[in-house]
Design a protein around this motif. Structure first.
Motif, PDB file in Angstrom:
ATOM      1  N   PHE A   7      13.624  75.915 -42.533  1.00  0.00           N
ATOM      2  CA  PHE A   7      14.780  75.041 -42.755  1.00  0.00           C
ATOM      3  C   PHE A   7      15.926  75.868 -43.312  1.00  0.00           C
ATOM      4  CE2 PHE A   7      17.403  72.805 -45.861  1.00  0.00           C
ATOM      5  CZ  PHE A   7      17.902  71.759 -45.092  1.00  0.00           C
TER       6      PHE A   7
ATOM      7  N   TRP B 146      29.845  73.055 -40.937  1.00  0.00           N
ATOM      8  CA  TRP B 146      28.516  73.030 -41.527  1.00  0.00           C
ATOM      9  C   TRP B 146      27.448  73.037 -40.437  1.00  0.00           C
ATOM     10  CZ3 TRP B 146      32.430  69.574 -42.182  1.00  0.00           C
ATOM     11  CH2 TRP B 146      32.351  68.361 -41.470  1.00  0.00           C
TER      12      TRP B 146
ATOM     13  N   VAL C 232      22.930  72.538 -40.001  1.00  0.00           N
ATOM     14  CA  VAL C 232      21.562  72.339 -40.480  1.00  0.00           C
ATOM     15  C   VAL C 232      20.633  72.754 -39.352  1.00  0.00           C
ATOM     16  CG1 VAL C 232      19.839  70.692 -41.307  1.00  0.00           C
ATOM     17  CG2 VAL C 232      22.240  70.446 -41.998  1.00  0.00           C
TER      18      VAL C 232
ATOM     19  N   THR D  17      20.483  81.266 -40.317  1.00  0.00           N
ATOM     20  CA  THR D  17      19.840  80.310 -39.440  1.00  0.00           C
ATOM     21  C   THR D  17      18.486  80.771 -38.961  1.00  0.00           C
ATOM     22  OG1 THR D  17      20.998  81.250 -37.539  1.00  0.00           O
ATOM     23  CG2 THR D  17      22.031  79.384 -38.623  1.00  0.00           C
TER      24      THR D  17
ATOM     25  N   ALA E 214      20.441  75.507 -44.136  1.00  0.00           N
ATOM     26  CA  ALA E 214      21.664  74.706 -44.115  1.00  0.00           C
ATOM     27  C   ALA E 214      22.789  75.542 -44.693  1.00  0.00           C
ATOM     28  CB  ALA E 214      21.483  73.417 -44.920  1.00  0.00           C
TER      29      ALA E 214
ATOM     30  N   SER F 244      19.629  73.132 -34.027  1.00  0.00           N
ATOM     31  CA  SER F 244      20.676  73.036 -35.046  1.00  0.00           C
ATOM     32  C   SER F 244      21.563  71.823 -34.816  1.00  0.00           C
ATOM     33  CB  SER F 244      21.569  74.279 -35.024  1.00  0.00           C
ATOM     34  OG  SER F 244      20.845  75.452 -35.246  1.00  0.00           O
TER      35      SER F 244
END
Length: 259
Positions: free
Chosen positions: A182, A210, A212, A13, A184, A226
């Protein structure tokens, strides 16, 4: 599991952009110190702070060979009249930079909870990064199984001791225009025994989660936002954690700075 991926998912992340200004001790060693504030501490999609903000701190000493060791800590709150307020992680590993686009990070972590040692555990994790695509896995052992709660969130019984857990994830990270990071990921977690119970009486041992995330460096701070979610229902979350609102979708803000 209440402990986090200390490095693999955290680096996933935060990897695209960080305010990295490592302290160069000499030609062989670097020291990095990173304080972080998050609006919610999530581990594998499940909140470790009852959905509240958490303060985190990481110190890592790295060698030019790729060896490193460090300590990571975070405030936590498991509720349910538990005394747990801090998570400590001691870790050591080897980061192998194969070439400019491929790397392998493998490390061992010991998790400790000073006021609630029943949750102490250890794990081994590994993350392969190939041109921004991340493949990772984890094996945890000597961990306490989750406590179980009834449909009203009341304590029912202790989880089993010495439970093993395995998980694997796939992810991707890149730098977008305007220097926006970015990342994910999609993770599958398996407790090997049924620990998630539905309202219809069915149960399962595994679940998916999950995340992103976007990051941006501004004023010497890495800011992050996030979106995190899991496929656990409110009932499954309630039986697992004692709360029905810790496993669902949420937006999480973060701010960190690396010295």
């Amino acid at each position: 599991m209440r402990a986090a991926y200390r490095f693999a998912l955290a680096s996933l992340t935060l990897l695209p952009l960080t305010c990295a200004q490592a302290i160069e001790l000499n030609e062989q060693f670097n020291l990095e110190i990173t304080p972080t504030i998050v609006s919610d501490y999530r581990a594998s999609g499940i909140s470790q702070s009852l959905g509240d903000p958490a303060a985190q701190f990481n110190v890592v000493l790295s060698h030019v060979s790729g060896l490193y060791a460090g300590v990571w800590t975070s405030s936590v709150d498991f509720g349910n009249d538990l005394d747990t307020r801090q998570e400590l992680e001691y870790y050591a590993g080897y980061y192998w930079q194969i070439n400019d686009n491929i790397s392998l990070d493998t490390f061992y972590t010991q998790y400790e909870y000073p006021r609630d040692s029943q949750f102490n555990m250890s794990d081994v994790q590994s993350t392969l990064d190939v041109y921004g695509v991340l493949l990772g896995g984890k094996y945890a052992t000597n961990m306490k199984g989750p406590d179980f709660y009834d449909e009203d969130g009341n304590f029912v019984k202790d989880g089993k001791q010495n439970e093993d857990l395995i998980s694997g994830f796939i992810g991707y990270h890149a730098v977008l225009p305007a220097e926006i990071g970015f990342s994910a990921r999609y993770e599958h977690v398996d407790y090997k025994d049924d620990v998630f119970f539905s309202a219809n009486g069915s149960s399962r041992s595994d679940y998916n989660n999950w995340e992103v995330k976007l990051t941006r460096d501004l004023f010497d701070i890495t800011w992050g936002l996030s979106y995190v979610d899991s496929d656990l229902s409110k009932t499954e979350c309630l039986y697992f954690s004692g709360y029905d609102d810790l496993c669902g979708a949420g937006l999480i803000a973060s701010a960190s700075k690396t010295f």
